[in-house]
Scaffold this active site. Structure first.
Site, PDB file in Angstrom:
ATOM      1  N   GLY A   1     -12.652  -5.848  -5.371  1.00 35.85           N
ATOM      2  CA  GLY A   1     -12.615  -4.646  -4.981  1.00 35.85           C
ATOM      3  C   GLY A   1     -13.266  -3.686  -6.709  1.00 35.85           C
ATOM      4  O   GLY A   1     -13.078  -4.029  -7.495  1.00 35.85           O
ATOM      5  N   PHE A   2     -13.236  -2.578  -6.500  1.00 33.87           N
ATOM      6  CA  PHE A   2     -13.598  -1.729  -7.711  1.00 33.87           C
ATOM      7  C   PHE A   2     -12.347  -1.517  -8.778  1.00 33.87           C
ATOM      8  O   PHE A   2     -12.110  -2.667  -9.845  1.00 33.87           O
ATOM      9  CB  PHE A   2     -13.571  -0.303  -7.962  1.00 33.87           C
ATOM     10  CG  PHE A   2     -13.508   0.612  -8.596  1.00 33.87           C
ATOM     11  CD1 PHE A   2     -14.442  -0.094 -10.070  1.00 33.87           C
ATOM     12  CD2 PHE A   2     -12.993   1.649  -8.366  1.00 33.87           C
ATOM     13  CE1 PHE A   2     -13.526   1.291 -10.857  1.00 33.87           C
ATOM     14  CE2 PHE A   2     -13.405   3.187  -9.282  1.00 33.87           C
ATOM     15  CZ  PHE A   2     -13.546   2.640 -10.385  1.00 33.87           C
TER      16      PHE A   2
ATOM     17  N   LYS B   1      -7.442  -0.910  10.719  1.00 38.81           N
ATOM     18  CA  LYS B   1      -6.417  -2.288  10.508  1.00 38.81           C
ATOM     19  C   LYS B   1      -6.378  -2.854   9.603  1.00 38.81           C
ATOM     20  O   LYS B   1      -5.510  -3.725   9.546  1.00 38.81           O
ATOM     21  CB  LYS B   1      -7.982  -3.369  11.225  1.00 38.81           C
ATOM     22  CG  LYS B   1      -7.762  -3.344  13.097  1.00 38.81           C
ATOM     23  CD  LYS B   1      -9.217  -3.945  13.536  1.00 38.81           C
ATOM     24  CE  LYS B   1      -9.004  -5.668  13.813  1.00 38.81           C
ATOM     25  NZ  LYS B   1      -9.661  -5.888  13.958  1.00 38.81           N
TER      26      LYS B   1
ATOM     27  N   GLY C   1       4.511  -8.914   5.298  1.00 37.38           N
ATOM     28  CA  GLY C   1       4.839 -10.388   5.183  1.00 37.38           C
ATOM     29  C   GLY C   1       5.081 -11.757   4.019  1.00 37.38           C
ATOM     30  O   GLY C   1       6.042 -12.678   3.391  1.00 37.38           O
TER      31      GLY C   1
ATOM     32  N   TYR D   1      -8.798   6.986   7.670  1.00 38.59           N
ATOM     33  CA  TYR D   1      -7.872   6.675   6.387  1.00 38.59           C
ATOM     34  C   TYR D   1      -6.674   6.869   5.604  1.00 38.59           C
ATOM     35  O   TYR D   1      -5.527   6.323   6.022  1.00 38.59           O
ATOM     36  CB  TYR D   1      -9.344   6.994   5.056  1.00 38.59           C
ATOM     37  CG  TYR D   1      -8.686   6.524   4.047  1.00 38.59           C
ATOM     38  CD1 TYR D   1      -8.950   4.996   3.825  1.00 38.59           C
ATOM     39  CD2 TYR D   1      -9.004   7.561   2.275  1.00 38.59           C
ATOM     40  CE1 TYR D   1      -8.000   4.460   2.149  1.00 38.59           C
ATOM     41  CE2 TYR D   1      -8.253   7.046   1.064  1.00 38.59           C
ATOM     42  CZ  TYR D   1      -8.620   5.298   1.245  1.00 38.59           C
ATOM     43  OH  TYR D   1      -7.936   4.730  -0.308  1.00 38.59           O
TER      44      TYR D   1
ATOM     45  N   LYS E   1      -3.222   4.760   5.481  1.00 36.91           N
ATOM     46  CA  LYS E   1      -1.949   4.619   4.823  1.00 36.91           C
ATOM     47  C   LYS E   1      -1.192   5.170   4.270  1.00 36.91           C
ATOM     48  O   LYS E   1      -0.385   4.660   3.756  1.00 36.91           O
ATOM     49  CB  LYS E   1      -3.038   5.422   3.508  1.00 36.91           C
ATOM     50  CG  LYS E   1      -4.650   4.816   2.805  1.00 36.91           C
ATOM     51  CD  LYS E   1      -3.563   3.227   2.790  1.00 36.91           C
ATOM     52  CE  LYS E   1      -5.342   2.767   1.306  1.00 36.91           C
ATOM     53  NZ  LYS E   1      -4.910   1.644   0.338  1.00 36.91           N
TER      54      LYS E   1
ATOM     55  N   TYR F   1      10.186  -2.347   5.369  1.00 39.46           N
ATOM     56  CA  TYR F   1      10.843  -3.383   4.529  1.00 39.46           C
ATOM     57  C   TYR F   1      11.891  -3.167   3.435  1.00 39.46           C
ATOM     58  O   TYR F   1      12.252  -4.335   3.404  1.00 39.46           O
ATOM     59  CB  TYR F   1       8.916  -4.500   4.130  1.00 39.46           C
ATOM     60  CG  TYR F   1       8.099  -5.483   5.280  1.00 39.46           C
ATOM     61  CD1 TYR F   1       7.932  -4.778   6.604  1.00 39.46           C
ATOM     62  CD2 TYR F   1       8.268  -6.103   5.247  1.00 39.46           C
ATOM     63  CE1 TYR F   1       7.603  -5.019   7.350  1.00 39.46           C
ATOM     64  CE2 TYR F   1       8.606  -7.158   6.646  1.00 39.46           C
ATOM     65  CZ  TYR F   1       7.470  -6.377   7.106  1.00 39.46           C
ATOM     66  OH  TYR F   1       7.012  -7.246   8.385  1.00 39.46           O
TER      67      TYR F   1
ATOM     68  N   GLN G   1      15.068  -2.385   5.335  1.00 40.75           N
ATOM     69  CA  GLN G   1      15.392  -3.593   6.286  1.00 40.75           C
ATOM     70  C   GLN G   1      15.190  -4.661   5.300  1.00 40.75           C
ATOM     71  O   GLN G   1      16.370  -5.719   5.991  1.00 40.75           O
ATOM     72  CB  GLN G   1      14.351  -3.443   8.225  1.00 40.75           C
ATOM     73  CG  GLN G   1      15.055  -4.279   8.775  1.00 40.75           C
ATOM     74  CD  GLN G   1      14.715  -4.181  10.517  1.00 40.75           C
ATOM     75  OE1 GLN G   1      13.420  -2.998  10.730  1.00 40.75           O
ATOM     76  NE2 GLN G   1      14.368  -5.381  11.539  1.00 40.75           N
TER      77      GLN G   1
ATOM     78  N   THR H   1     -10.639   7.988  -8.953  1.00 42.55           N
ATOM     79  CA  THR H   1     -10.358   7.073 -10.215  1.00 42.55           C
ATOM     80  C   THR H   1     -12.021   6.525  -9.990  1.00 42.55           C
ATOM     81  O   THR H   1     -12.625   6.631  -8.919  1.00 42.55           O
ATOM     82  CB  THR H   1      -9.515   5.930  -9.812  1.00 42.55           C
ATOM     83  OG1 THR H   1      -8.399   5.967  -9.639  1.00 42.55           O
ATOM     84  CG2 THR H   1      -9.471   4.883 -10.888  1.00 42.55           C
TER      85      THR H   1
END
Ligand code: UDP
Length: 312
Positions: free
Chosen positions: A10-11, A91, A102, A145, A149, A159, A162, A175
């Site tokens: 990506g950018f 997703k 993970g 979006y 986020k 994460y 825990q 940006t």
């Protein structure tokens, strides 16, 4: 270090690949090219410290070998692209973040989430500090979006709390720079493309809404500093040089010598009225602030788009 970067074609992801490779690290990038492009990483094809896996990060991720850091940058990120791919956007922010976390947990790696100023929605507080909770419409077109986020930030801290994963969250403000897709609908590629074609610039609404623009090399430096810091809570990285979109359009026309002026068009639903980062945390925790002026950054960006348009 061996870094795993999702959205690596990506950018911003591709600039991160370059940044770490230039500093002798190894990089594994993953992308499904939904909004990223093979062109952004074509120059790395013969780089022995670079590996690429073409995959959707919402599917189970397998990364062979040791990994020291996971940078989760996969997501449609321009308003046009997350409106084009609303379900994929949710997703990748939810399932993709879960998978990337993970990987970090399994490898004992640091994790950095690419979050966004969109978590503040259409903010009622100016400038935006990280402790502002935002003003988001969950069911508006941008909700896919913003909420993905916001979920990703919450999951990242879950994460950390825990499982003890060393997590970082960067909230990225507008940006621009080379490799920003010309057709992603963002204001910089739109205006520069229009100016280079000698067309009027399409200012949404009356152009009184504000943004501030960060050059991509400044952003990437801030992200690298955050990754190496010990800060788990979100940090804004952006340029506090706030201006109206109308002023910005006039600047682009002046720099490019475009005589076609501007036209006022429909303002998108829930388009934030004012956006400007408070970067006190980045300054004090990371000793970071932007160093590239708007004119210098635009010069590089305009040259890049001019070359792309010639090739097209
Ligand atoms: N914008 C505009 N004309 C365009 C594209 C965008 O006036 O051709 C405006 C848009 O409505 C917003 C600002 O420019 O107020 C920045 O839009 P962008 O899509 O770059 O990203 P956003 O900051 O909204 O996420």
């Amino acid at each position: 270090m061996r870094l795993f970067i999702t959205g690596g074609a990506g950018f911003i992801g591709s600039h991160l690949c370059d940044y770490f490779l230039a500093r002798d690290h190894r990089v594994i990038a993953m992308d499904n090219f939904i909004t990223g492009s093979p062109d952004n990483i074509a120059h790395l094809a013969t780089e022995p410290r670079f590996e690429f896996i073409e995959q959707d990060v919402t599917k189970h991720i397998h990364v062979p070998g040791e990994v020291d850091a996971v940078l989760h940058f996969a997501s449609p990120a321009s308003p046009k692209s997350y409106l084009d791919y609303p379900i994929q956007t949710m997703k990748v922010g939810a399932l993709g973040t879960h998978n990337a976390l993970g990987v970090a947990r399994a490898k004992g790696a640091r994790f950095l989430l690419a979050s966004t100023s969109e978590v503040y929605g259409d903010p009622l507080v100016h400038p935006q500090r990280e402790d502002y909770w935002g003003n988001v419409n969950p069911v508006g077109p941008r909700g896919v979006y913003d909420e993905a986020k916001r979920f990703a930030e919450a999951l990242t801290l879950a994460y950390h709390r825990q499982h003890g994963v060393q997590t970082r969250i960067v909230r990225i403000f507008n940006t621009y720079g080379p490799r920003n897709a010309l057709d992603d609908g963002r204001v910089v590629p739109n205006f520069v493309g229009q100016a280079l074609r000698g067309e009027p610039l399409t200012v949404h609404g009356d152009g009184s809404q504000t943004r501030s623009f960060t050059y991509v090399s400044d952003l990437v430096e801030g992200i690298a500093r955050l990754l190496m810091s010990e800060e788990n809570l979100p940090v804004n990285i952006g340029n506090p040089n706030e201006m109206t979109i109308k002023t910005f359009a006039e600047r682009i026309n002046a720099i490019t010598g475009n005589k076609a002026g501007i036209i006022f068009t429909h303002r998108p639903v829930d388009d934030p009225s004012r956006r400007n980062p408070d970067i006190t945390r980045a300054r004090t925790l990371l000793n970071w602030e932007p160093v590239v002026s708007l004119d210098a950054g635009l010069e590089e960006t305009i040259a890049y788009f001019a070359e792309r348009m010639q090739k097209a």
